[in-house]
Write a protein that holds these residues in place. Structure first.
Motif, PDB file in Angstrom:
ATOM      1  N   GLU A 236       0.827  -1.212   0.000  1.00 19.41           N
ATOM      2  CA  GLU A 236       0.000   0.000   0.000  1.00 19.41           C
ATOM      3  C   GLU A 236       0.858   1.257   0.000  1.00 19.41           C
ATOM      4  O   GLU A 236       0.530   2.242  -0.674  1.00 19.41           O
ATOM      5  N   GLN A 237       1.957   1.226   0.738  1.00 18.31           N
ATOM      6  CA  GLN A 237       2.800   2.426   0.833  1.00 18.31           C
ATOM      7  C   GLN A 237       3.587   2.665  -0.445  1.00 18.31           C
ATOM      8  O   GLN A 237       3.830   3.818  -0.823  1.00 18.31           O
ATOM      9  N   VAL A 238       4.014   1.600  -1.101  1.00 19.09           N
ATOM     10  CA  VAL A 238       4.678   1.754  -2.398  1.00 19.09           C
ATOM     11  C   VAL A 238       3.732   2.442  -3.375  1.00 19.09           C
ATOM     12  O   VAL A 238       4.107   3.394  -4.077  1.00 19.09           O
ATOM     13  N   GLN A 239       2.482   1.981  -3.399  1.00 15.76           N
ATOM     14  CA  GLN A 239       1.504   2.588  -4.304  1.00 15.76           C
ATOM     15  C   GLN A 239       1.174   4.011  -3.875  1.00 15.76           C
ATOM     16  O   GLN A 239       1.028   4.918  -4.709  1.00 15.76           O
ATOM     17  N   ARG A 240       1.069   4.227  -2.563  1.00 16.68           N
ATOM     18  CA  ARG A 240       0.753   5.570  -2.058  1.00 16.68           C
ATOM     19  C   ARG A 240       1.840   6.571  -2.454  1.00 16.68           C
ATOM     20  O   ARG A 240       1.535   7.689  -2.890  1.00 16.68           O
ATOM     21  N   ALA A 241       3.082   6.194  -2.297  1.00 17.95           N
ATOM     22  CA  ALA A 241       4.178   7.096  -2.650  1.00 17.95           C
ATOM     23  C   ALA A 241       4.129   7.446  -4.133  1.00 17.95           C
ATOM     24  O   ALA A 241       4.353   8.603  -4.521  1.00 17.95           O
ATOM     25  N   LYS A 242       3.809   6.438  -4.948  1.00 13.16           N
ATOM     26  CA  LYS A 242       3.723   6.704  -6.386  1.00 13.16           C
ATOM     27  C   LYS A 242       2.538   7.615  -6.702  1.00 13.16           C
ATOM     28  O   LYS A 242       2.663   8.576  -7.475  1.00 13.16           O
ATOM     29  N   ASP A 243       1.394   7.343  -6.078  1.00 15.93           N
ATOM     30  CA  ASP A 243       0.205   8.158  -6.331  1.00 15.93           C
ATOM     31  C   ASP A 243       0.406   9.606  -5.886  1.00 15.93           C
ATOM     32  O   ASP A 243      -0.074  10.545  -6.545  1.00 15.93           O
ATOM     33  N   GLU A 244       1.101   9.800  -4.764  1.00 15.17           N
ATOM     34  CA  GLU A 244       1.275  11.150  -4.220  1.00 15.17           C
ATOM     35  C   GLU A 244       2.479  11.871  -4.814  1.00 15.17           C
ATOM     36  O   GLU A 244       2.683  13.058  -4.533  1.00 15.17           O
ATOM     37  N   GLY A 245       3.275  11.182  -5.594  1.00 14.27           N
ATOM     38  CA  GLY A 245       4.429  11.815  -6.224  1.00 14.27           C
ATOM     39  C   GLY A 245       5.533  12.179  -5.241  1.00 14.27           C
ATOM     40  O   GLY A 245       6.230  13.181  -5.420  1.00 14.27           O
ATOM     41  N   VAL A 246       5.683  11.364  -4.203  1.00 16.07           N
ATOM     42  CA  VAL A 246       6.726  11.618  -3.204  1.00 16.07           C
ATOM     43  C   VAL A 246       7.729  10.464  -3.223  1.00 16.07           C
ATOM     44  O   VAL A 246       7.474   9.395  -3.782  1.00 16.07           O
ATOM     45  N   LEU A 247       8.871  10.693  -2.596  1.00 19.21           N
ATOM     46  CA  LEU A 247       9.876   9.646  -2.491  1.00 19.21           C
ATOM     47  C   LEU A 247       9.410   8.556  -1.532  1.00 19.21           C
ATOM     48  O   LEU A 247       8.756   8.827  -0.535  1.00 19.21           O
ATOM     49  N   PHE A 248       9.771   7.332  -1.846  1.00  9.01           N
ATOM     50  CA  PHE A 248       9.538   6.215  -0.935  1.00  9.01           C
ATOM     51  C   PHE A 248      10.821   5.962  -0.160  1.00  9.01           C
ATOM     52  O   PHE A 248      11.907   5.836  -0.744  1.00  9.01           O
ATOM     53  N   SER A 249      10.710   5.882   1.166  1.00 11.96           N
ATOM     54  CA  SER A 249      11.893   5.555   1.965  1.00 11.96           C
ATOM     55  C   SER A 249      11.483   4.674   3.126  1.00 11.96           C
ATOM     56  O   SER A 249      10.399   4.834   3.691  1.00 11.96           O
ATOM     57  N   ILE A 250      12.336   3.727   3.465  1.00 12.27           N
ATOM     58  CA  ILE A 250      12.107   2.860   4.605  1.00 12.27           C
ATOM     59  C   ILE A 250      13.074   3.271   5.712  1.00 12.27           C
ATOM     60  O   ILE A 250      14.245   3.557   5.448  1.00 12.27           O
ATOM     61  N   ILE A 353      13.654  15.854   8.720  1.00  8.54           N
ATOM     62  CA  ILE A 353      12.849  16.939   9.285  1.00  8.54           C
ATOM     63  C   ILE A 353      13.618  18.255   9.239  1.00  8.54           C
ATOM     64  O   ILE A 353      13.056  19.308   8.917  1.00  8.54           O
ATOM     65  N   ARG A 354      14.893  18.208   9.549  1.00  6.32           N
ATOM     66  CA  ARG A 354      15.717  19.422   9.500  1.00  6.32           C
ATOM     67  C   ARG A 354      15.792  19.982   8.079  1.00  6.32           C
ATOM     68  O   ARG A 354      15.928  21.191   7.883  1.00  6.32           O
ATOM     69  N   SER A 355      15.682  19.098   7.083  1.00  8.12           N
ATOM     70  CA  SER A 355      15.737  19.526   5.677  1.00  8.12           C
ATOM     71  C   SER A 355      14.345  19.743   5.109  1.00  8.12           C
ATOM     72  O   SER A 355      14.072  19.393   3.956  1.00  8.12           O
ATOM     73  N   ALA A 356      13.447  20.302   5.914  1.00  9.20           N
ATOM     74  CA  ALA A 356      12.092  20.661   5.488  1.00  9.20           C
ATOM     75  C   ALA A 356      11.291  19.454   5.021  1.00  9.20           C
ATOM     76  O   ALA A 356      10.425  19.565   4.150  1.00  9.20           O
ATOM     77  N   GLY A 357      11.575  18.279   5.600  1.00  8.21           N
ATOM     78  CA  GLY A 357      10.830  17.090   5.231  1.00  8.21           C
ATOM     79  C   GLY A 357      11.284  16.473   3.931  1.00  8.21           C
ATOM     80  O   GLY A 357      10.557  15.657   3.350  1.00  8.21           O
ATOM     81  N   HIS A 358      12.469  16.830   3.486  1.00 10.56           N
ATOM     82  CA  HIS A 358      12.964  16.357   2.195  1.00 10.56           C
ATOM     83  C   HIS A 358      14.041  15.303   2.355  1.00 10.56           C
ATOM     84  O   HIS A 358      14.835  15.345   3.292  1.00 10.56           O
ATOM     85  N   MET A 359      14.075  14.377   1.393  1.00 10.24           N
ATOM     86  CA  MET A 359      15.234  13.530   1.173  1.00 10.24           C
ATOM     87  C   MET A 359      15.674  13.756  -0.270  1.00 10.24           C
ATOM     88  O   MET A 359      15.056  14.528  -1.009  1.00 10.24           O
ATOM     89  N   TRP A 360      16.762  13.113  -0.656  1.00  8.85           N
ATOM     90  CA  TRP A 360      17.321  13.345  -1.995  1.00  8.85           C
ATOM     91  C   TRP A 360      16.757  12.341  -2.985  1.00  8.85           C
ATOM     92  O   TRP A 360      16.627  11.153  -2.695  1.00  8.85           O
ATOM     93  N   ASN A 361      16.437  12.821  -4.193  1.00 10.68           N
ATOM     94  CA  ASN A 361      15.989  11.920  -5.250  1.00 10.68           C
ATOM     95  C   ASN A 361      17.154  11.536  -6.166  1.00 10.68           C
ATOM     96  O   ASN A 361      18.297  11.958  -5.948  1.00 10.68           O
ATOM     97  N   ALA A 362      16.862  10.765  -7.200  1.00  9.45           N
ATOM     98  CA  ALA A 362      17.919  10.247  -8.075  1.00  9.45           C
ATOM     99  C   ALA A 362      18.635  11.350  -8.841  1.00  9.45           C
ATOM    100  O   ALA A 362      19.775  11.158  -9.302  1.00  9.45           O
ATOM    101  N   ASP A 363      18.006  12.496  -8.968  1.00  5.82           N
ATOM    102  CA  ASP A 363      18.632  13.625  -9.671  1.00  5.82           C
ATOM    103  C   ASP A 363      19.432  14.521  -8.730  1.00  5.82           C
ATOM    104  O   ASP A 363      19.898  15.592  -9.141  1.00  5.82           O
ATOM    105  N   GLY A 364      19.546  14.107  -7.486  1.00  8.11           N
ATOM    106  CA  GLY A 364      20.292  14.910  -6.530  1.00  8.11           C
ATOM    107  C   GLY A 364      19.529  16.131  -6.051  1.00  8.11           C
ATOM    108  O   GLY A 364      20.133  17.097  -5.584  1.00  8.11           O
ATOM    109  N   GLU A 365      18.204  16.085  -6.147  1.00  9.59           N
ATOM    110  CA  GLU A 365      17.371  17.203  -5.709  1.00  9.59           C
ATOM    111  C   GLU A 365      16.518  16.783  -4.513  1.00  9.59           C
ATOM    112  O   GLU A 365      16.182  15.610  -4.360  1.00  9.59           O
ATOM    113  N   GLU A 366      16.156  17.769  -3.684  1.00  9.23           N
ATOM    114  CA  GLU A 366      15.320  17.490  -2.524  1.00  9.23           C
ATOM    115  C   GLU A 366      13.866  17.288  -2.942  1.00  9.23           C
ATOM    116  O   GLU A 366      13.391  17.932  -3.883  1.00  9.23           O
TER     117      GLU A 366
END
Length: 738
Positions: A236-250, A353-366
């Protein structure tokens, strides 16, 4: 002679020790204090398990066992640096390196069958995961930001990301069929020996652990994770991340939860690549390729299979078809699913959390992220902080208050799922915890593949924890909040004990509360936004989480915390902060002879160690060393002598020089001990006069690759040469004589 034990550990903290320890030894000798080392590194722990296979020169004593015995005495004074809590890939890497260095060590038997293989695996499992901390932590934890660090952070606030009220970042957690929801807990009326057994459908009994000694008043818990529910949740979370357009992280703790969390990580990998494991799972298993080890191990192993190119292409297609993955290293293509120990929840969530809720994507962007924390025990604290930041923006390090911690951890309390009592269930049935009389105290119906675990919390550590919480509330004047949830089985038993033991102490005028983790988090963050301090009084796992979460937000790192463990027998254990960034620092040193590791945590631990020594042995000079080191550390911070981030600035070695200089100057001008002052006046003058020469010598070596002769067990002579390149500083230290 008074003695301090300084632990020899791993990675960046180990390298830094080669530079700092000669300074510490020289200064300590002036107070009649001998500083000895004990090797509790991953490599050292491995070597100590196999003396019968090694030469006389190769054998080393089991230093961890020795220190464990020492913690039971009033004389204990141990400075404990961060060590590798080895995941299986790290353990295998260390074994391979040692074998290459000529150590006749056996391979890790993944599928042990024979008695010899089972015995070998048992020895290796003793050093895997959180092997060190449960042995040394014979006391509860008092951890907080020193005033000098907090004041520096306020004057020089670290960068914080800008939160958007439209942020899509969230935490996903199970909330049912997980460890939190399946937990059962009992309090033992008398000393006993328990047994853990599995009863299959046909009535046959398999003993999982035959003897679990318990004491009267001890809290024993057991629980399990339903992996069918886990797999459904993950899908469900894999699909949710894809539907919401956010990064998936465990976000797991595969280093500490060394049995359960690698298994959970393997489920994540399989669910993320359903087509791969449906079609090729049997072939991968037959080749000994486990998803528990992550893509970093799977991909190279796949290449050796007949269908390797096809399987690799299927994995790459799975990445393309799935949601965007959070990256550990975008430049190298290392994803959140590559190595189970790369993304450790207590460090990775605060950084996000310190990075405004961001992690890095494959393009090196938050990018906004769905942070998946399967077990719901404590996931709520991170969601609460995220919701607060989404509503009110990032915290301001220049004005925010502190959340310190008093943590229950003595005698392996709540020890991360109790590794020796965690099992992957082989077949459906019932797992029971049975007392010596044959009565079942706890029972769970389980299915094949479920993860079952039990843990223990002795009564004496709980009493000591309550006392320490009251003492800290009295000393600081801040409210103390026990983070306990009455709807959780284990916590309900702890609440009863807290209410029983609090009246034993003078709490008049103190604010002491009991709140569930969600409410406690809300209460704490509301206070820190007002610049007010709060003491979080927590169990072991939450101790780990909170002592990263709040320091990273408050002062930019958890490595600068004062971490004192008052041992229950009267000794002291002084910890030096977290080591999560240590591997990256080693890689930078190898590339360009530049070590960014900040030893500030060691400075704080050392001052506390000298202070404890002074009080316990009536050593006045040790107290002078403690007081002057504390003042020197304040100057160190004010002058911004922590390692820089790039070549051409001082690194770890340069920061040690400045600590030595400021400490000598403080000792020279103190008035408590004239003889000591005279000796350090000469050294301080010499170091100040030679300052530029020493700095030049330290800077001159930067920029070229270095070779240390090993990662897990580097060559001591090579490391010494790398970490002590200033002949001027080395010569000055040799002149110190009192």
């Amino acid at each position: 002679m008074a003695k301090i034990i300084y632990t020899h550990t791993d990675e960046a903290p180990l390298l830094a020790t080669y530079s700092l320890l000669p300074i510490v030894e020289a200064y300590a000798r002036t107070a009649g204090v001998d500083v000895e080392t004990r090797d509790i590194s991953l490599a050292g722990r491995i070597i100590s398990q196999f003396p019968e296979r090694l030469t006389d020169d190769q054998r080393i004593d089991d230093a961890l066992a020795e220190l464990g015995e020492l913690t039971m005495t009033p004389e204990a004074n141990i400075i404990k640096l961060p060590n590798i809590s080895a995941s299986l890939p790290q353990l295998k890497g260390a074994i391979a390196e040692l074998q290459g260095q000529g150590y006749d060590l056996p391979d890790y038997p993944e599928n042990a069958q024979s008695d010899d293989e089972l015995a070998i695996r048992a020895k290796y499992d003793k050093v895997k995961g959180s092997a060190v901390n449960p042995v040394l932590r014979e006391g509860n934890s008092d951890r907080r930001a020193p005033a000098s660090v907090k004041n520096y952070a306020k004057a020089h606030p670290h960068s914080m990301g800008v939160w958007s009220p439209d942020s899509k970042t969230n935490v996903a957690t199970m909330g049912h069929d997980d460890f939190r929801s399946n937990e059962l807990s009992v309090v033992l009326d008398a000393d006993d020996t328990l047994r853990i057994e599995h009863v299959s459908a046909d009535g046959s009994v398999t003993v999982l652990k035959d003897a679990v000694p318990v004491l009267a008043g001890e809290v024993v818990d057991a629980t399990f994770m339903d992996v069918a529910a886990l797999d459904a949740f993950l899908a469900e979370q894999v699909q949710r991340a894809k539907d919401e357009g956010v990064l998936f992280s465990i976000h797991l703790k595969a280093t500490m939860m060394k049995v359960s969390d690698p298994i959970i990580f393997g489920h994540v990998v399989k669910v993320f690549f359903p087509a791969v494991f449906e079609q090729y799972g049997d072939q991968l298993a037959a080749a000994g390729i486990s998803p528990n080890d992550g893509l970093g191990a799977v991909l190279p192993a796949v290449d050796a299979l007949p269908d390797g190119p096809v399987i690799r292409a299927a994995i790459e297609q799975g990445i393309a078809d799935g949601p965007a993955l959070a990256m550990v290293d975008s430049d190298k293509g290392i994803t959140n699913l590559h190595v189970p120990s790369d993304v450790i929840v207590d460090a990775s969530m605060p950084a996000m959390i310190r990075s405004a809720g961001h992690m890095w994507n494959a393009d090196g962007e938050e990018q906004d992220t769905l942070a998946v924390i399967p077990d719901s025990s404590y996931a709520v604290i991170f969601q609460t902080v995220i919701d607060d930041c989404r509503a009110h923006g990032a915290y301001d390090p220049a004005t925010m208050g502190s959340v310190s911690n008093v943590g229950l951890m003595a005698q392996a309390a709540e020890e991360y799922g109790s590794h020796d009592k965690t099992f992957e269930i082989a077949e459906a049935g019932t797992v029971r915890v049975v007392n010596a009389a044959g009565d079942a105290l706890i029972e769970h119906e389980v299915r094949a593949g479920d993860i079952w675990r039990a843990c223990q919390t002795k009564d004496a550590p709980i009493r000591d924890w309550v006392k320490l919480a009251v003492n800290r509330a009295r000393a600081s004047g801040a409210p103390a909040v026990f983070w306990l949830d009455e709807t959780r089985a284990h916590d309900a038993n702890l609440i009863a004990k807290v209410k029983e033991y609090l009246p034993e102490h003078d709490t008049e005028g103190l604010t002491i509360e009991i709140m569930n983790p969600a409410d406690a988090t809300s209460y704490s963050v509301e206070r820190i936004r007002r610049g007010e301090d709060t003491i979080s009084v927590t169990g072991n796992v939450l101790r780990d989480y909170n002592t990263d979460l709040f320091p990273i937000l408050e002062v930019g790192t958890s490595a600068k915390m004062l971490s004192i463990v008052p041992l229950m027998r009267g000794g002291g254990l002084f910890e030096t902060g977290a080591g999560g960034s240590a591997p990256k620092h080693v890689q930078q040193l190898l590339r360009e002879n530049y070590l960014r590791w900040d030893s500030l945590g060691e400075f704080f631990a050392l001052a506390a160690s000298f202070e404890h020594l002074a009080a316990s042995t009536d050593n006045a000079r040790a107290q002078v060393l403690a007081d002057t080191l504390d003042r020197a550390t304040g100057t160190f911070l004010a002058e911004n002598r922590s390692p820089g981030r790039k070549l051409g600035t001082i690194d770890n070695r340069g920061s040690h020089f400045y600590l030595a200089l400021y400490w000598a100057e403080e000792l020279a001008k103190q008035t408590e001990d004239a003889e000591l002052g005279a000796a350090f006046d000469a050294l301080a003058t010499r170091l100040r006069n030679d300052e530029q020469k020493i700095v030049d010598e330290l800077l001159a070596v930067q920029g070229s690759p270095v070779e240390l002769g090993g990662y897990f067990r580097p060559d001591a002579d090579k490391v010494t040469a790398v970490m002590r390149p200033s002949t001027t500083l080395n010569a000055a230290l040799e002149t110190l004589n009192v």
